[in-house]
Design an enzyme around this catalytic site. Structure first.
Site, PDB file in Angstrom:
ATOM      1  N   ASP A  11      -0.259   5.050   0.979  1.00 39.80           N
ATOM      2  CA  ASP A  11      -0.510   6.025   2.040  1.00 39.80           C
ATOM      3  C   ASP A  11      -0.433   5.376   3.418  1.00 39.80           C
ATOM      4  O   ASP A  11      -1.082   4.357   3.677  1.00 39.80           O
ATOM      5  CB  ASP A  11      -1.888   6.666   1.851  1.00 39.80           C
ATOM      6  CG  ASP A  11      -1.974   7.452   0.553  1.00 39.80           C
ATOM      7  OD1 ASP A  11      -1.598   8.627   0.552  1.00 39.80           O
ATOM      8  OD2 ASP A  11      -2.402   6.863  -0.468  1.00 39.80           O
ATOM      9  N   ASP A  22       0.858  -1.168   0.000  1.00 37.99           N
ATOM     10  CA  ASP A  22       0.000   0.000   0.000  1.00 37.99           C
ATOM     11  C   ASP A  22       0.907   1.234   0.000  1.00 37.99           C
ATOM     12  O   ASP A  22       2.082   1.150   0.354  1.00 37.99           O
ATOM     13  CB  ASP A  22      -0.881  -0.046   1.252  1.00 37.99           C
ATOM     14  CG  ASP A  22      -1.676   1.226   1.457  1.00 37.99           C
ATOM     15  OD1 ASP A  22      -2.377   1.637   0.514  1.00 37.99           O
ATOM     16  OD2 ASP A  22      -1.587   1.813   2.545  1.00 37.99           O
TER      17      ASP A  22
END
Length: 280
Positions: free
Chosen positions: A80, A78
């Site tokens: 963020d 991922d």
């Protein structure tokens, strides 16, 4: 199972004896100044180990003694709050005075309190309508920072031949730049609609939600000729759970409780380079 104990600070020698007893292990091996490995432990003692480590701000992981880089062919991340320290959409919203409002929606979505990620993203992006697109440049240049240990972890993975995937419910403006900066192999993220230099408040194309993230991991593995079980997946929010479930090793990084509970390993204190100490 071996038990790896890690600390962001030099690990005090006094921790070895109580942890050896709590985990019912056989021996203590020193990995480096920040970590030890306790051999032949009993994973049913996880509750006791967890309580001790939480009290002393330590990270732990029960891992197979033979777990090694050679078991994997892909690291999927991922973006963020995982590869980077910020939530890009929250920082973009700050440029139109709406950071608190957007952050509240982001936080609820990542905790799993908002079940429809698509709707939450559409709602947040709509608040950005009319914002000058140069705000994205400012966020990247002035606010985006890599998470601790990110470059070390990626360099180690790349050095042994693993491919890298950055898959995000955020925006390709940022993933594209990180791909070039970090020499990543694959990226996937959402596209903000920009007309005449202004954000329209819309997202173009298919939204990269939890199921699309998981599908991207599967498709990337298929393209590489490996099984999803040969992927290491790192994430922090509830929209990462589906892709983490595909992985042979799932890592929750500074993650929400629902993600920590589901992951194979949780790093709450050490950096992303903590992964290196789990693999031979």
């Amino acid at each position: 199972m071996n038990l790896v104990i890690q600390s962001p600070k030099p690990l005090a020698a006094a921790h070895a004896k109580p942890l050896l007893a709590l985990a019912r292990g056989v021996s203590v091996q020193h990995i480096d100044a920040h970590a030890i490995r306790i051999t032949e432990t009993d994973p049913t003692q996880r509750g006791n180990v967890d309580a001790y480590c939480e009290t002393h701000a330590l990270d732990y992981a029960f891992v197979r003694p033979d777990l090694a880089w050679r078991d994997f062919g892909l690291v999927a991340m991922d973006m963020d709050s995982t590869l980077i320290t910020i939530e890009c959409i929250d920082e973009i919203a700050d440029f139109c005075g709406l950071k608190a409002e957007v952050s509240a929606i982001t936080e609820a979505a990542m905790r799993g309190e908002i079940k429809n990620f698509d709707e939450s993203l559409i709602a947040r992006v709509s608040l950005l309508k009319g914002l000058d697109a140069h705000a994205l440049d400012h966020v990247y240049a002035e606010r985006l920072q890599l998470s601790p240990g990110a470059e070390t972890m990626l360099a180690a993975a790349q050095s042994v031949g693993l491919r890298t995937l950055l898959v995000s419910g955020g925006f390709n403006f940022f993933t594209d730049r990180l791909k070039a900066r970090l020499q990543l192999d694959f990226t996937r993220a959402n596209t903000l609609d920009i007309v005449d230099g202004k954000l329209t408040g819309c997202v173009l194309g298919e939204i990269v939600n939890a199921s699309v993230k998981a599908r991207t991991v599967r498709e990337t593995c298929a393209a590489l000729g490996i099984a999803p079980a040969q992927a290491i997946v790192l994430g922090d929010g509830s929209n990462d759970l589906e892709m983490m479930a595909e992985a042979g090793l799932s890592v929750a990084f500074r993650a929400k409780p629902v993600v920590r509970a589901a992951a194979d390993v949780a790093f709450n204190h050490v950096g992303l380079d903590g992964l290196l100490r789990l693999l031979q």
